[in-house]
Design a protein around this motif. Structure first.
Motif, PDB file in Angstrom:
ATOM      1  N   ASP A  35       0.845  -1.193   0.000  1.00 47.98           N
ATOM      2  CA  ASP A  35       0.000   0.000   0.000  1.00 47.98           C
ATOM      3  C   ASP A  35       0.885   1.248   0.000  1.00 47.98           C
ATOM      4  N   PRO A  36       0.624   2.200  -0.897  1.00 51.75           N
ATOM      5  CA  PRO A  36       1.452   3.421  -0.929  1.00 51.75           C
ATOM      6  C   PRO A  36       1.512   4.134   0.414  1.00 51.75           C
ATOM      7  N   ARG A  37       0.444   4.034   1.210  1.00 50.25           N
ATOM      8  CA  ARG A  37       0.462   4.688   2.523  1.00 50.25           C
ATOM      9  C   ARG A  37       1.441   4.004   3.463  1.00 50.25           C
ATOM     10  N   VAL A  38       1.597   2.693   3.303  1.00 57.71           N
ATOM     11  CA  VAL A  38       2.588   1.961   4.090  1.00 57.71           C
ATOM     12  C   VAL A  38       3.990   2.314   3.623  1.00 57.71           C
ATOM     13  N   ARG A  39       4.168   2.366   2.307  1.00 54.75           N
ATOM     14  CA  ARG A  39       5.481   2.699   1.745  1.00 54.75           C
ATOM     15  C   ARG A  39       5.911   4.098   2.168  1.00 54.75           C
ATOM     16  N   VAL A  41       5.406   5.526   4.961  1.00 54.15           N
ATOM     17  CA  VAL A  41       5.891   5.521   6.343  1.00 54.15           C
ATOM     18  C   VAL A  41       7.160   4.688   6.475  1.00 54.15           C
ATOM     19  N   LEU A  42       7.140   3.476   5.916  1.00 53.25           N
ATOM     20  CA  LEU A  42       8.258   2.563   6.096  1.00 53.25           C
ATOM     21  C   LEU A  42       9.404   2.815   5.122  1.00 53.25           C
ATOM     22  N   GLY A  43       9.098   3.330   3.945  1.00 53.49           N
ATOM     23  CA  GLY A  43      10.112   3.488   2.912  1.00 53.49           C
ATOM     24  C   GLY A  43      10.273   2.210   2.116  1.00 53.49           C
ATOM     25  N   ASP A  44      10.657   2.335   0.868  1.00 57.99           N
ATOM     26  CA  ASP A  44      10.779   1.161   0.003  1.00 57.99           C
ATOM     27  C   ASP A  44      11.974   0.285   0.359  1.00 57.99           C
ATOM     28  N   ALA A  45      12.978   0.856   1.020  1.00 57.26           N
ATOM     29  CA  ALA A  45      14.177   0.071   1.323  1.00 57.26           C
ATOM     30  C   ALA A  45      13.844  -1.128   2.207  1.00 57.26           C
ATOM     31  N   VAL A  46      12.873  -0.966   3.089  1.00 61.52           N
ATOM     32  CA  VAL A  46      12.484  -2.086   3.941  1.00 61.52           C
ATOM     33  C   VAL A  46      11.981  -3.244   3.078  1.00 61.52           C
ATOM     34  N   PHE A  47      11.134  -2.950   2.131  1.00 65.94           N
ATOM     35  CA  PHE A  47      10.581  -3.996   1.277  1.00 65.94           C
ATOM     36  C   PHE A  47      11.623  -4.563   0.321  1.00 65.94           C
ATOM     37  N   HIS A  48      12.515  -3.715  -0.170  1.00 63.18           N
ATOM     38  CA  HIS A  48      13.555  -4.189  -1.088  1.00 63.18           C
ATOM     39  C   HIS A  48      14.499  -5.182  -0.401  1.00 63.18           C
ATOM     40  N   SER A  49      14.669  -5.020   0.906  1.00 59.72           N
ATOM     41  CA  SER A  49      15.570  -5.916   1.641  1.00 59.72           C
ATOM     42  C   SER A  49      14.843  -7.110   2.248  1.00 59.72           C
ATOM     43  N   ASP A  50      13.561  -7.179   2.046  1.00 61.22           N
ATOM     44  CA  ASP A  50      12.752  -8.272   2.595  1.00 61.22           C
ATOM     45  C   ASP A  50      12.633  -9.354   1.533  1.00 61.22           C
ATOM     46  N   VAL A  51      13.628 -10.253   1.531  1.00 58.65           N
ATOM     47  CA  VAL A  51      13.668 -11.327   0.533  1.00 58.65           C
ATOM     48  C   VAL A  51      13.755 -12.667   1.254  1.00 58.65           C
ATOM     49  N   LEU A  52      13.494 -13.737   0.530  1.00 61.88           N
ATOM     50  CA  LEU A  52      13.662 -15.058   1.108  1.00 61.88           C
ATOM     51  C   LEU A  52      15.131 -15.334   1.413  1.00 61.88           C
ATOM     52  N   ALA A  53      15.365 -16.059   2.496  1.00 60.99           N
ATOM     53  CA  ALA A  53      16.736 -16.434   2.814  1.00 60.99           C
ATOM     54  C   ALA A  53      17.261 -17.458   1.814  1.00 60.99           C
ATOM     55  N   THR A  54      16.415 -18.405   1.414  1.00 63.24           N
ATOM     56  CA  THR A  54      16.761 -19.351   0.343  1.00 63.24           C
ATOM     57  C   THR A  54      15.843 -19.101  -0.834  1.00 63.24           C
ATOM     58  N   SER A  55      16.343 -19.357  -2.044  1.00 63.13           N
ATOM     59  CA  SER A  55      15.648 -18.973  -3.285  1.00 63.13           C
ATOM     60  C   SER A  55      15.462 -17.464  -3.336  1.00 63.13           C
ATOM     61  N   GLY A  56      16.410 -16.756  -2.749  1.00 58.97           N
ATOM     62  CA  GLY A  56      16.387 -15.303  -2.735  1.00 58.97           C
ATOM     63  C   GLY A  56      17.782 -14.810  -2.423  1.00 58.97           C
ATOM     64  N   LEU A  57      18.061 -14.650  -1.109  1.00 63.67           N
ATOM     65  CA  LEU A  57      19.402 -14.249  -0.688  1.00 63.67           C
ATOM     66  C   LEU A  57      20.433 -15.284  -1.136  1.00 63.67           C
TER      67      LEU A  57
END
Length: 488
Positions: A35-39, A41-57
């Motif tokens: 949600d843009p309202r969430v973004r 407040v939190l900023g996109d960097a939080v979501f960009h760094s929220d990846v799976l540990a496996t099949s991601g990181l």
């Protein structure tokens, strides 16, 4: 090892640079679905760094060994043999440590000043606690960690106990004689677990109390989010020696932990380790100097006494203190720590660490500087100047030492999961508690499931809540009634 490396952070940067497109969780898909309202407040960097540990990181097989490398670097940084990251806080880590030492119906020596997470571990596991009394300062109504002699005596009475658990530092910054406790345990070939949630910073400066691994602990649990630069829930547990097997400890953590660990938390743990290895000595040189100056300035404020080694350390008391925990006795102001803390938050937007019937405290870390301590000092001076507005304060009837030590009439697990009923406070006296009753912070239970309620403890909780104490885990948070084991 090359401590300029940060494997998790580097893998995260590589993930972004490679332009990968996920068809996996998280469902926000790199912030696009948030949600843009969430973004905002939190900023996109939080979501960009929220990846799976496996099949991601890392890939599907974790063949890059990203997490393993980061944990090995952490172990090397602090001198442990094995280190494990946890994204479920030290509340989970300490449970994993307990379950690696004792199992259902087995005994574990536990300091009675343990955090509520330890009691939760007893409830979940069915471990039989053998309580070891803390060292009680009757003048200041404050508990310090149990002595090595107390643990040795408990082992003599319960030689079948599988090991011991001690909390050090306490939330008040007081420390056990861990070397002596470890020696008492190892003389019997028993492991010692140290709940060192408040001591993640201790390995990185010799002006701080000795940290658990250097004192001979077998397992040590640390909350990096408390005194380090980790994010909330970021925890690390360390292992050394051969009394606890690493595969057993890891297996217990797997049993309790999440299968969806947060890479954000891993990255913060990894980065904090690098920061401490490269700059920890300098950062804590500055923090300790700042703490010493701040202590002196607070001590000059009317009605405030700053506790130091002379108050907290010595025979029958603590072995050491963490000077970054600034504990302030305000009893001379004739009010409670609850009222003072609330007033300071309301009028100065300053959040203090803990408060009780006569104290407030401020936690300093390497992140503080003269600008933050100036705000603290201004708030403390102002509350002193307005002390009359905080009177009269409701009196908290703190029991004597004998009144704080309750009879353990049932196992915590049996009382918690058994048949229960809710009774008014006066009718609950003499009955077996089926709930934890924990003034928070600091989170040390006044009553455990399976302990028999007394008039002293009911009066303490009732008057405490009237004075501003918070007991969040009670069914009735106003302490007017209590959940007890039903009687046939």
């Amino acid at each position: 090892m090359d401590h300029s490396k940060a494997p998790v952070l580097e893998a995260l940067a590589a993930y972004h640079e490679s332009g990968q497109t996920p068809f996996t969780p998280p469902g926000h898909k790199q912030a696009r679905g948030a949600d843009p309202r969430v973004r905002a407040v939190l900023g996109d960097a939080v979501f960009h760094s929220d990846v799976l540990a496996t099949s991601g990181l890392d890939d599907r097989r974790s063949s890059g060994g990203v997490l393993e490398q980061a944990q090995a670097l952490m172990a090397d940084a602090v001198g442990a043999q094995h280190t494990f990251f946890s994204t479920c806080g030290s509340s989970l880590s300490v449970k994993a440590a307990m379950l690696s030492v004792a199992g259902p119906h087995e005994k574990l020596l536990v300091g009675r000043d343990a955090h509520k997470s330890v009691v939760s571990g007893l409830i979940l596991s069915g471990i039989k606690p053998v309580w070891v009394d803390p060292q009680w300062d009757t003048e200041r109504h404050l508990a310090h960690p149990p002595s090595a002699e107390a643990f040795a005596a408990a082992f003599e009475e319960h030689p079948d106990a599988r090991g011991a658990l001690v909390t050090s530092p306490t939330p008040y910054g007081t420390c056990a004689d861990l070397s002596a406790i470890a020696a008492a345990c190892h003389a019997r070939n028993k492991p010692v677990i140290v709940d060192e949630a408040w001591g993640a910073h201790l390995p990185f400066h010799d002006g701080l109390p000795t940290w658990a691994m250097d004192a001979g602990a077998d397992v040590c649990v640390t909350s990096v989010h408390k005194m380090g630069s980790g994010l909330e829930q970021g925890s690390v547990f360390h292992l050394q020696g051969d009394l606890v097997k690493p595969e057993v400890l890891k297996g217990r953590e797997d049993l309790l932990g999440t299968t969806s660990p947060s890479v954000l938390l891993y990255a913060a743990l990894d980065g904090w380790r690098r920061q401490m290895v490269e700059h920890g000595k300098t950062l804590y040189d500055d923090a300790l100097a700042l703490a010493a100056d701040t202590r002196t300035r607070i001590a000059a404020i009317d009605g405030m006494h700053v506790h130091g080694r002379n108050d907290f350390c010595g025979p029958g008391l603590a072995a050491d203190i963490d000077p970054l925990q600034i504990i302030i006795d305000i009893s001379a102001m004739d009010t409670t720590g609850y009222r003072a803390a609330d007033w300071i938050r309301a009028y100065h937007q300053v959040n203090l660490h803990l408060s009780d019937h006569r104290r407030i405290s401020a936690q300093l870390t390497h992140a503080d500087d003269e600008s933050t301590t100036a705000i603290l000092l201004a708030a403390l001076r102002d509350v002193s100047a307005h002390a009359r507005e905080l009177r009269p304060a409701s009196r908290v009837e703190v029991p004597p030492t004998s009144g704080l030590r309750l009879e353990q009439a049932m196992l915590p697990r049996d009382a918690f999961f058994g048949r229960t009923e809710q009774l008014p406070a006066q009718r609950a006296i003499g009955r077996i508690s089926a709930e934890m009753l924990t003034p928070y912070p600091p989170g040390i239970p006044a009553v455990l499931p399976g302990e028999r309620l007394t008039a002293d403890i009911v009066r303490y909780l009732s008057t405490g809540v009237e004075a501003g104490m918070v007991v969040p885990d009670a069914v009735d948070t106003e302490a007017k009634s209590f959940r007890v084991v039903a009687e046939d």
